[in-house]
Motif scaffolding. Structure first.
Motif, PDB file in Angstrom:
ATOM      1  N   LEU A 212     -45.310  41.718   7.633  1.00  0.00           N
ATOM      2  CA  LEU A 212     -45.800  41.164   8.903  1.00  0.00           C
ATOM      3  C   LEU A 212     -47.290  41.416   9.064  1.00  0.00           C
ATOM      4  CD1 LEU A 212     -42.952  42.178  11.381  1.00  0.00           C
ATOM      5  CD2 LEU A 212     -43.594  39.856  10.728  1.00  0.00           C
ATOM      6  N   LEU A 213     -47.732  42.620   8.750  1.00  0.00           N
ATOM      7  CA  LEU A 213     -49.143  42.960   8.918  1.00  0.00           C
ATOM      8  C   LEU A 213     -50.040  42.295   7.879  1.00  0.00           C
ATOM      9  CD1 LEU A 213     -48.738  46.741   9.763  1.00  0.00           C
ATOM     10  CD2 LEU A 213     -49.513  44.924  11.317  1.00  0.00           C
ATOM     11  N   ALA A 214     -49.557  42.179   6.648  1.00  0.00           N
ATOM     12  CA  ALA A 214     -50.409  41.684   5.564  1.00  0.00           C
ATOM     13  C   ALA A 214     -50.318  40.186   5.311  1.00  0.00           C
ATOM     14  CB  ALA A 214     -50.071  42.425   4.267  1.00  0.00           C
ATOM     15  N   LYS A 215     -49.228  39.537   5.720  1.00  0.00           N
ATOM     16  CA  LYS A 215     -49.019  38.147   5.317  1.00  0.00           C
ATOM     17  C   LYS A 215     -48.689  37.182   6.442  1.00  0.00           C
ATOM     18  CE  LYS A 215     -49.458  38.683   0.870  1.00  0.00           C
ATOM     19  NZ  LYS A 215     -50.584  38.020   0.216  1.00  0.00           N
ATOM     20  N   ASP A 216     -48.344  37.649   7.619  1.00  0.00           N
ATOM     21  CA  ASP A 216     -47.901  36.764   8.684  1.00  0.00           C
ATOM     22  C   ASP A 216     -49.086  36.042   9.330  1.00  0.00           C
ATOM     23  OD1 ASP A 216     -46.657  36.345  11.681  1.00  0.00           O
ATOM     24  OD2 ASP A 216     -45.128  36.384  10.122  1.00  0.00           O
ATOM     25  N   LYS A 217     -48.880  34.770   9.663  1.00  0.00           N
ATOM     26  CA  LYS A 217     -49.935  34.004  10.327  1.00  0.00           C
ATOM     27  C   LYS A 217     -50.318  34.622  11.665  1.00  0.00           C
ATOM     28  CE  LYS A 217     -48.976  29.458   8.408  1.00  0.00           C
ATOM     29  NZ  LYS A 217     -48.522  28.089   8.679  1.00  0.00           N
ATOM     30  N   VAL A 218     -49.316  35.083  12.408  1.00  0.00           N
ATOM     31  CA  VAL A 218     -49.557  35.589  13.761  1.00  0.00           C
ATOM     32  C   VAL A 218     -50.420  36.846  13.759  1.00  0.00           C
ATOM     33  CG1 VAL A 218     -48.399  36.438  15.838  1.00  0.00           C
ATOM     34  CG2 VAL A 218     -47.419  34.550  14.572  1.00  0.00           C
ATOM     35  N   THR A 219     -50.399  37.618  12.689  1.00  0.00           N
ATOM     36  CA  THR A 219     -51.223  38.828  12.637  1.00  0.00           C
ATOM     37  C   THR A 219     -52.562  38.595  11.934  1.00  0.00           C
ATOM     38  OG1 THR A 219     -50.029  39.540  10.651  1.00  0.00           O
ATOM     39  CG2 THR A 219     -49.258  40.418  12.778  1.00  0.00           C
ATOM     40  N   SER A 220     -52.900  37.343  11.700  1.00  0.00           N
ATOM     41  CA  SER A 220     -54.180  37.023  11.063  1.00  0.00           C
ATOM     42  C   SER A 220     -55.373  37.578  11.836  1.00  0.00           C
ATOM     43  CB  SER A 220     -54.349  35.510  10.919  1.00  0.00           C
ATOM     44  OG  SER A 220     -53.416  34.986  10.027  1.00  0.00           O
ATOM     45  N   PHE A 221     -55.259  37.612  13.159  1.00  0.00           N
ATOM     46  CA  PHE A 221     -56.375  38.105  13.968  1.00  0.00           C
ATOM     47  C   PHE A 221     -56.702  39.571  13.651  1.00  0.00           C
ATOM     48  CE2 PHE A 221     -52.751  39.499  16.359  1.00  0.00           C
ATOM     49  CZ  PHE A 221     -53.151  40.678  16.989  1.00  0.00           C
ATOM     50  N   LEU A 222     -55.706  40.343  13.199  1.00  0.00           N
ATOM     51  CA  LEU A 222     -55.959  41.731  12.823  1.00  0.00           C
ATOM     52  C   LEU A 222     -56.718  41.820  11.495  1.00  0.00           C
ATOM     53  CD1 LEU A 222     -52.424  43.229  13.609  1.00  0.00           C
ATOM     54  CD2 LEU A 222     -54.525  43.560  14.937  1.00  0.00           C
ATOM     55  N   ARG A 223     -56.422  40.896  10.588  1.00  0.00           N
ATOM     56  CA  ARG A 223     -57.042  40.909   9.265  1.00  0.00           C
ATOM     57  C   ARG A 223     -58.379  40.184   9.233  1.00  0.00           C
ATOM     58  NH1 ARG A 223     -51.855  39.254   8.506  1.00  0.00           N
ATOM     59  NH2 ARG A 223     -52.504  37.150   7.996  1.00  0.00           N
ATOM     60  N   ALA A 224     -58.605  39.261  10.161  1.00  0.00           N
ATOM     61  CA  ALA A 224     -59.765  38.368  10.114  1.00  0.00           C
ATOM     62  C   ALA A 224     -61.118  39.082   9.958  1.00  0.00           C
ATOM     63  CB  ALA A 224     -59.780  37.454  11.342  1.00  0.00           C
ATOM     64  N   PRO A 225     -61.367  40.214  10.597  1.00  0.00           N
ATOM     65  CA  PRO A 225     -62.671  40.859  10.395  1.00  0.00           C
ATOM     66  C   PRO A 225     -62.896  41.347   8.964  1.00  0.00           C
ATOM     67  CG  PRO A 225     -61.602  41.717  12.365  1.00  0.00           C
ATOM     68  CD  PRO A 225     -60.587  40.881  11.636  1.00  0.00           C
ATOM     69  N   PHE A 226     -61.813  41.483   8.202  1.00  0.00           N
ATOM     70  CA  PHE A 226     -61.903  42.075   6.869  1.00  0.00           C
ATOM     71  C   PHE A 226     -61.500  41.124   5.750  1.00  0.00           C
ATOM     72  CE2 PHE A 226     -60.531  45.146  10.076  1.00  0.00           C
ATOM     73  CZ  PHE A 226     -61.640  45.982  10.088  1.00  0.00           C
ATOM     74  N   THR A 227     -60.928  39.962   6.097  1.00  0.00           N
ATOM     75  CA  THR A 227     -60.437  39.020   5.095  1.00  0.00           C
ATOM     76  C   THR A 227     -60.793  37.593   5.494  1.00  0.00           C
ATOM     77  OG1 THR A 227     -58.292  38.693   6.180  1.00  0.00           O
ATOM     78  CG2 THR A 227     -58.426  40.490   4.563  1.00  0.00           C
ATOM     79  N   HIS A 228     -60.586  36.674   4.568  1.00  0.00           N
ATOM     80  CA  HIS A 228     -60.654  35.246   4.882  1.00  0.00           C
ATOM     81  C   HIS A 228     -59.443  34.575   4.251  1.00  0.00           C
ATOM     82  CE1 HIS A 228     -61.957  33.821   0.865  1.00  0.00           C
ATOM     83  NE2 HIS A 228     -62.535  34.999   0.796  1.00  0.00           N
ATOM     84  N   ARG A 229     -59.011  33.495   4.877  1.00  0.00           N
ATOM     85  CA  ARG A 229     -57.831  32.761   4.417  1.00  0.00           C
ATOM     86  C   ARG A 229     -58.160  32.062   3.119  1.00  0.00           C
ATOM     87  NH1 ARG A 229     -53.976  30.641   7.812  1.00  0.00           N
ATOM     88  NH2 ARG A 229     -54.177  32.711   8.692  1.00  0.00           N
ATOM     89  N   ALA A 230     -57.400  32.356   2.082  1.00  0.00           N
ATOM     90  CA  ALA A 230     -57.618  31.743   0.779  1.00  0.00           C
ATOM     91  C   ALA A 230     -56.623  30.621   0.511  1.00  0.00           C
ATOM     92  CB  ALA A 230     -57.533  32.794  -0.325  1.00  0.00           C
ATOM     93  N   ASP A 231     -55.386  30.788   1.032  1.00  0.00           N
ATOM     94  CA  ASP A 231     -54.356  29.810   0.709  1.00  0.00           C
ATOM     95  C   ASP A 231     -53.149  30.044   1.617  1.00  0.00           C
ATOM     96  OD1 ASP A 231     -53.135  27.720  -0.613  1.00  0.00           O
ATOM     97  OD2 ASP A 231     -52.869  28.787  -2.513  1.00  0.00           O
ATOM     98  N   GLU A 232     -52.239  29.090   1.587  1.00  0.00           N
ATOM     99  CA  GLU A 232     -50.957  29.232   2.270  1.00  0.00           C
ATOM    100  C   GLU A 232     -49.941  29.694   1.238  1.00  0.00           C
ATOM    101  OE1 GLU A 232     -50.152  28.429   5.604  1.00  0.00           O
ATOM    102  OE2 GLU A 232     -52.302  28.279   5.905  1.00  0.00           O
ATOM    103  N   GLY A 233     -49.075  30.616   1.628  1.00  0.00           N
ATOM    104  CA  GLY A 233     -48.037  31.100   0.729  1.00  0.00           C
ATOM    105  C   GLY A 233     -46.703  30.472   1.082  1.00  0.00           C
ATOM    106  N   GLU A 234     -45.666  31.008   0.508  1.00  0.00           N
ATOM    107  CA  GLU A 234     -44.308  30.569   0.793  1.00  0.00           C
ATOM    108  C   GLU A 234     -43.883  31.057   2.174  1.00  0.00           C
ATOM    109  OE1 GLU A 234     -42.194  28.706  -1.207  1.00  0.00           O
ATOM    110  OE2 GLU A 234     -43.940  28.412  -2.489  1.00  0.00           O
ATOM    111  N   ALA A 235     -42.954  30.350   2.783  1.00  0.00           N
ATOM    112  CA  ALA A 235     -42.317  30.762   4.044  1.00  0.00           C
ATOM    113  C   ALA A 235     -43.338  31.067   5.131  1.00  0.00           C
ATOM    114  CB  ALA A 235     -41.404  31.962   3.799  1.00  0.00           C
TER     115      ALA A 235
END
Length: 162
Positions: free
Chosen positions: A66-89
């Motif tokens: 949930l923390l590392a891969k879920d769309k809904v938690t993207s706001f937590l990762r956004a300062p440190f990551t950028h979206r590279a691709d869509e995964g499964e499910a």
């Protein structure tokens, strides 16, 4: 000693100091929990039943994803990551950004295997302080894990019928 001799990787971009900072934060967190727990008289369980280990494992798995891969938690990762691709499910594939500590945190929050260590640590601390509450939270996360597997099974049966 030459620069090449002290470089850890071929590109020279592994944030070792950032990783050391994260390990220090983790260790300080465990140390602070231990000190507060001892001060409050928290007693460690005499034993941890195997079913609690399985429950905590399922909870750590699901919370990490949930923390590392879920769309809904993207706001937590956004300062440190950028979206590279869509995964499964409906999972997302984020990549770390920046350098130093920012890059190290990006590596951590984009990796469910890395996150599971932190989540597992938090769950173990919680279990020591409040086993009943931790079992309840873990049961909820475990139910989500089972639901995910059932969703995959359903999808597989639908594809097999086609």
């Amino acid at each position: 000693m030459t620069t090449d001799a002290v470089r850890y990787d071929d590109q020279g971009d592994v944030p070792l100091a950032g990783y050391a900072a994260l390990v220090s934060v983790f260790g300080a967190g465990v140390g602070a929990f231990t000190a507060v727990a001892r001060h409050r008289g928290v007693r460690l369980p005499e034993e941890v039943p195997p079913w609690d280990v399985a429950l905590l494992g399922a909870a750590a798995y699901k919370a990490s994803r949930l923390l590392a891969k879920d769309k809904v938690t993207s706001f937590l990762r956004a300062p440190f990551t950028h979206r590279a691709d869509e995964g499964e499910a409906s999972e997302v594939m984020d990549e770390p950004r920046g350098s130093g500590v920012r890059r190290a945190v990006g590596d951590l929050v984009a990796c469910p295997f890395c996150m599971s260590f932190w989540v597992g640590g938090a769950l173990v601390c919680s279990y020591a302080a409040s086993p009943r509450l931790t079992r309840l939270v873990s049961a909820g996360l475990g139910a989500l894990t089972l639901a995910d597997w059932l969703q995959y099974a359903w999808t597989w049966t639908q594809q097999a019928d086609s």
